[in-house]
Scaffold this motif. Structure first.
Motif, PDB file in Angstrom:
ATOM      1  N   ILE A  50       0.692  -1.298   0.028  1.00  0.00           N
ATOM      2  CA  ILE A  50       0.226   0.014   0.106  1.00  0.00           C
ATOM      3  C   ILE A  50       0.846   1.163  -0.020  1.00  0.00           C
ATOM      4  CG2 ILE A  50      -0.069  -0.017   2.637  1.00  0.00           C
ATOM      5  CD1 ILE A  50      -2.989   0.909   2.246  1.00  0.00           C
ATOM      6  N   THR A  51       0.420   2.428  -0.539  1.00  0.00           N
ATOM      7  CA  THR A  51       1.343   3.690  -0.775  1.00  0.00           C
ATOM      8  C   THR A  51       0.217   4.467  -0.139  1.00  0.00           C
ATOM      9  OG1 THR A  51       2.495   2.850  -2.426  1.00  0.00           O
ATOM     10  CG2 THR A  51       2.632   5.194  -1.928  1.00  0.00           C
ATOM     11  N   ILE A  52       0.756   5.067   0.936  1.00  0.00           N
ATOM     12  CA  ILE A  52      -0.025   6.075   1.817  1.00  0.00           C
ATOM     13  C   ILE A  52       0.591   7.650   2.060  1.00  0.00           C
ATOM     14  CG2 ILE A  52      -1.072   6.978   3.915  1.00  0.00           C
ATOM     15  CD1 ILE A  52      -1.683   3.970   4.387  1.00  0.00           C
ATOM     16  N   ALA A  53       0.091   8.671   1.085  1.00  0.00           N
ATOM     17  CA  ALA A  53       0.966   9.722   0.950  1.00  0.00           C
ATOM     18  C   ALA A  53       2.286   9.619   0.607  1.00  0.00           C
ATOM     19  CB  ALA A  53       0.995  10.569   2.434  1.00  0.00           C
ATOM     20  N   GLY A  54       2.624   8.896  -0.485  1.00  0.00           N
ATOM     21  CA  GLY A  54       3.898   8.586  -1.168  1.00  0.00           C
ATOM     22  C   GLY A  54       4.843   7.659  -0.588  1.00  0.00           C
ATOM     23  N   HIS A  55       4.316   7.044   0.691  1.00  0.00           N
ATOM     24  CA  HIS A  55       5.142   6.098   1.194  1.00  0.00           C
ATOM     25  C   HIS A  55       4.743   4.630   1.299  1.00  0.00           C
ATOM     26  CE1 HIS A  55       7.676   4.912   4.907  1.00  0.00           C
ATOM     27  NE2 HIS A  55       6.758   4.556   5.339  1.00  0.00           N
ATOM     28  N   ALA A  56       5.510   3.821   0.661  1.00  0.00           N
ATOM     29  CA  ALA A  56       4.938   2.614   0.370  1.00  0.00           C
ATOM     30  C   ALA A  56       5.280   1.444   1.399  1.00  0.00           C
ATOM     31  CB  ALA A  56       5.695   1.959  -0.911  1.00  0.00           C
ATOM     32  N   GLN A  57       4.345   0.771   1.855  1.00  0.00           N
ATOM     33  CA  GLN A  57       4.683  -0.119   2.888  1.00  0.00           C
ATOM     34  C   GLN A  57       3.777  -1.483   2.904  1.00  0.00           C
ATOM     35  OE1 GLN A  57       2.738   1.914   6.448  1.00  0.00           O
ATOM     36  NE2 GLN A  57       2.369   3.443   5.131  1.00  0.00           N
ATOM     37  N   ARG A  58       4.036  -2.270   3.565  1.00  0.00           N
ATOM     38  CA  ARG A  58       3.309  -3.670   3.606  1.00  0.00           C
ATOM     39  C   ARG A  58       1.943  -3.599   3.985  1.00  0.00           C
ATOM     40  NH1 ARG A  58       1.800  -7.192   7.089  1.00  0.00           N
ATOM     41  NH2 ARG A  58       1.558  -9.454   6.451  1.00  0.00           N
ATOM     42  N   LEU A  59       1.012  -4.013   3.539  1.00  0.00           N
ATOM     43  CA  LEU A  59      -0.292  -3.975   4.001  1.00  0.00           C
ATOM     44  C   LEU A  59      -0.830  -4.875   5.061  1.00  0.00           C
ATOM     45  CD1 LEU A  59      -3.230  -2.703   3.430  1.00  0.00           C
ATOM     46  CD2 LEU A  59      -3.393  -4.538   1.688  1.00  0.00           C
ATOM     47  N   GLY A  60      -1.148  -4.285   6.266  1.00  0.00           N
ATOM     48  CA  GLY A  60      -1.447  -5.038   7.363  1.00  0.00           C
ATOM     49  C   GLY A  60      -2.599  -5.932   7.233  1.00  0.00           C
ATOM     50  N   GLU A  61      -2.663  -6.708   8.079  1.00  0.00           N
ATOM     51  CA  GLU A  61      -4.013  -7.800   7.866  1.00  0.00           C
ATOM     52  C   GLU A  61      -5.114  -7.041   8.204  1.00  0.00           C
ATOM     53  OE1 GLU A  61      -5.991 -11.075   6.892  1.00  0.00           O
ATOM     54  OE2 GLU A  61      -3.451 -10.694   6.839  1.00  0.00           O
ATOM     55  N   LEU A  62      -5.181  -6.344   9.251  1.00  0.00           N
ATOM     56  CA  LEU A  62      -6.604  -5.650   9.582  1.00  0.00           C
ATOM     57  C   LEU A  62      -6.900  -4.797   8.261  1.00  0.00           C
ATOM     58  CD1 LEU A  62      -9.164  -4.977  11.225  1.00  0.00           C
ATOM     59  CD2 LEU A  62      -7.714  -3.448  12.250  1.00  0.00           C
ATOM     60  N   PRO A  63      -6.244  -3.943   7.846  1.00  0.00           N
ATOM     61  CA  PRO A  63      -6.301  -2.941   6.633  1.00  0.00           C
ATOM     62  C   PRO A  63      -6.737  -3.799   5.359  1.00  0.00           C
ATOM     63  CG  PRO A  63      -4.434  -2.059   7.762  1.00  0.00           C
ATOM     64  CD  PRO A  63      -4.840  -3.584   8.513  1.00  0.00           C
ATOM     65  N   HIS A  64      -6.040  -4.958   5.082  1.00  0.00           N
ATOM     66  CA  HIS A  64      -6.270  -5.787   4.088  1.00  0.00           C
ATOM     67  C   HIS A  64      -7.678  -6.418   4.028  1.00  0.00           C
ATOM     68  CE1 HIS A  64      -6.092  -9.509   1.912  1.00  0.00           C
ATOM     69  NE2 HIS A  64      -5.430  -8.687   0.969  1.00  0.00           N
ATOM     70  N   GLN A  65      -8.126  -6.804   5.167  1.00  0.00           N
ATOM     71  CA  GLN A  65      -9.684  -7.383   5.461  1.00  0.00           C
ATOM     72  C   GLN A  65     -10.518  -6.253   5.060  1.00  0.00           C
ATOM     73  OE1 GLN A  65     -10.292 -10.432   5.440  1.00  0.00           O
ATOM     74  NE2 GLN A  65      -8.066 -10.978   5.005  1.00  0.00           N
ATOM     75  N   THR A  66     -10.442  -5.061   5.776  1.00  0.00           N
ATOM     76  CA  THR A  66     -11.294  -3.962   5.534  1.00  0.00           C
ATOM     77  C   THR A  66     -11.295  -3.433   4.232  1.00  0.00           C
ATOM     78  OG1 THR A  66      -9.771  -2.411   6.602  1.00  0.00           O
ATOM     79  CG2 THR A  66     -11.174  -3.398   8.013  1.00  0.00           C
ATOM     80  N   LEU A  67     -10.318  -3.285   3.753  1.00  0.00           N
ATOM     81  CA  LEU A  67     -10.279  -2.827   2.220  1.00  0.00           C
ATOM     82  C   LEU A  67     -10.938  -3.801   1.224  1.00  0.00           C
ATOM     83  CD1 LEU A  67      -8.857  -0.733   0.658  1.00  0.00           C
ATOM     84  CD2 LEU A  67      -6.769  -2.075   0.563  1.00  0.00           C
ATOM     85  N   LEU A  68     -10.714  -5.068   1.547  1.00  0.00           N
ATOM     86  CA  LEU A  68     -11.287  -6.162   0.521  1.00  0.00           C
ATOM     87  C   LEU A  68     -12.932  -5.844   0.739  1.00  0.00           C
ATOM     88  CD1 LEU A  68      -9.312  -9.371   1.066  1.00  0.00           C
ATOM     89  CD2 LEU A  68      -9.354  -7.803  -1.102  1.00  0.00           C
ATOM     90  N   ALA A  69     -13.616  -5.922   2.139  1.00  0.00           N
ATOM     91  CA  ALA A  69     -14.820  -5.737   2.289  1.00  0.00           C
ATOM     92  C   ALA A  69     -15.426  -4.438   1.697  1.00  0.00           C
ATOM     93  CB  ALA A  69     -15.049  -5.586   3.919  1.00  0.00           C
ATOM     94  N   TRP A  70     -14.765  -3.319   1.996  1.00  0.00           N
ATOM     95  CA  TRP A  70     -15.111  -1.923   1.345  1.00  0.00           C
ATOM     96  C   TRP A  70     -14.971  -1.862  -0.103  1.00  0.00           C
ATOM     97  CZ3 TRP A  70     -17.929   2.014   0.980  1.00  0.00           C
ATOM     98  CH2 TRP A  70     -17.615   3.069   0.201  1.00  0.00           C
ATOM     99  N   LEU A  71     -13.951  -2.450  -0.780  1.00  0.00           N
ATOM    100  CA  LEU A  71     -14.047  -2.636  -2.267  1.00  0.00           C
ATOM    101  C   LEU A  71     -15.138  -3.703  -2.981  1.00  0.00           C
ATOM    102  CD1 LEU A  71     -10.163  -3.086  -2.939  1.00  0.00           C
ATOM    103  CD2 LEU A  71     -11.500  -0.896  -3.230  1.00  0.00           C
ATOM    104  N   ALA A  72     -15.349  -4.372  -2.142  1.00  0.00           N
ATOM    105  CA  ALA A  72     -16.535  -5.266  -2.786  1.00  0.00           C
ATOM    106  C   ALA A  72     -17.901  -4.296  -2.490  1.00  0.00           C
ATOM    107  CB  ALA A  72     -16.832  -6.373  -1.805  1.00  0.00           C
ATOM    108  N   GLN A  73     -18.234  -3.634  -1.440  1.00  0.00           N
ATOM    109  CA  GLN A  73     -19.158  -2.899  -1.307  1.00  0.00           C
ATOM    110  C   GLN A  73     -19.199  -1.797  -2.548  1.00  0.00           C
ATOM    111  OE1 GLN A  73     -20.418  -1.298   2.417  1.00  0.00           O
ATOM    112  NE2 GLN A  73     -21.516   0.233   1.564  1.00  0.00           N
ATOM    113  N   ARG A  74     -17.950  -0.991  -2.788  1.00  0.00           N
ATOM    114  CA  ARG A  74     -17.951  -0.098  -3.480  1.00  0.00           C
ATOM    115  C   ARG A  74     -18.256  -0.468  -5.129  1.00  0.00           C
ATOM    116  NH1 ARG A  74     -13.894   2.222  -7.084  1.00  0.00           N
ATOM    117  NH2 ARG A  74     -13.266   4.184  -6.721  1.00  0.00           N
TER     118      ARG A  74
END
Length: 171
Positions: A50-74
């Motif tokens: 994930i890149t946040i504000a230009g800073h690339a980093q490993r995507l944590g488990e909690l954000p990964h799961q919440t991101l998948l849920a949000w993207l499905a709804q989106r």
């Protein structure tokens, strides 16, 4: 954060969008502006980056799961939106801009959830875990490098104690 604040966050953050916002602040210490500006181009889901504000980093488990849920709804709610921002609403789905600062306030702040408090708690946790090394914290959270004076051990420049007893670091 106090136990009451944590319970308030759990009570308020019930939608996939709210959970994603909280997860980004809690795990990646993302600021509200960075969350609003976060785009689909900032995601690398197969490699869990994930890149946040230009800073690339490993995507944590909690954000990964919440991101998948949000993207499905989106995807179900706005399947043909031209908007590349991760967080969108009915208004922004028709365009290409990010959600407004008021969107975050209405969904979280006005209900007692303070993103900066969550972010600060994450940074404090990291500082207590690995030591309050300003350079480490600057690298992990993409903070500007502290001035030389802030790197010297001094109660005035490294941290202060707020009236509620919480430590506050230079950034």
């Amino acid at each position: 954060m106090t136990e009451t604040e944590v319970l308030a966050v759990q009570r308020v953050a019930v939608t996939p969008a709210q959970r994603l916002i909280v997860a980004l602040a809690a795990v990646h210490a993302a600021r509200a502006t960075a969350i609003r500006r976060f785009t689909l181009d900032d995601l690398d889901l197969p490699n869990r980056r994930i890149t946040i504000a230009g800073h690339a980093q490993r995507l944590g488990e909690l954000p990964h799961q919440t991101l998948l849920a949000w993207l499905a709804q989106r995807r179900v709610t706005w399947p043909k939106t031209p908007n590349r921002h991760v967080l969108i609403n009915a208004k922004t789905a028709l365009g290409i801009g990010p959600v407004s600062a008021e969107y975050l306030k209405r969904h979280l702040l006005h209900q007692g959830v303070h993103l900066e408090r969550i972010r600060g708690d994450r940074v404090l946790h990291e500082a207590l875990t690995v030591g309050a090394d300003p350079l480490h914290l600057a690298l992990v959270f993409n903070c500007p490098t502290p001035p030389r004076a802030a790197m010297r051990p001094s109660p005035r420049t490294c941290s202060t104690t707020r009236s509620d007893g919480a430590l506050r670091f230079w950034f």
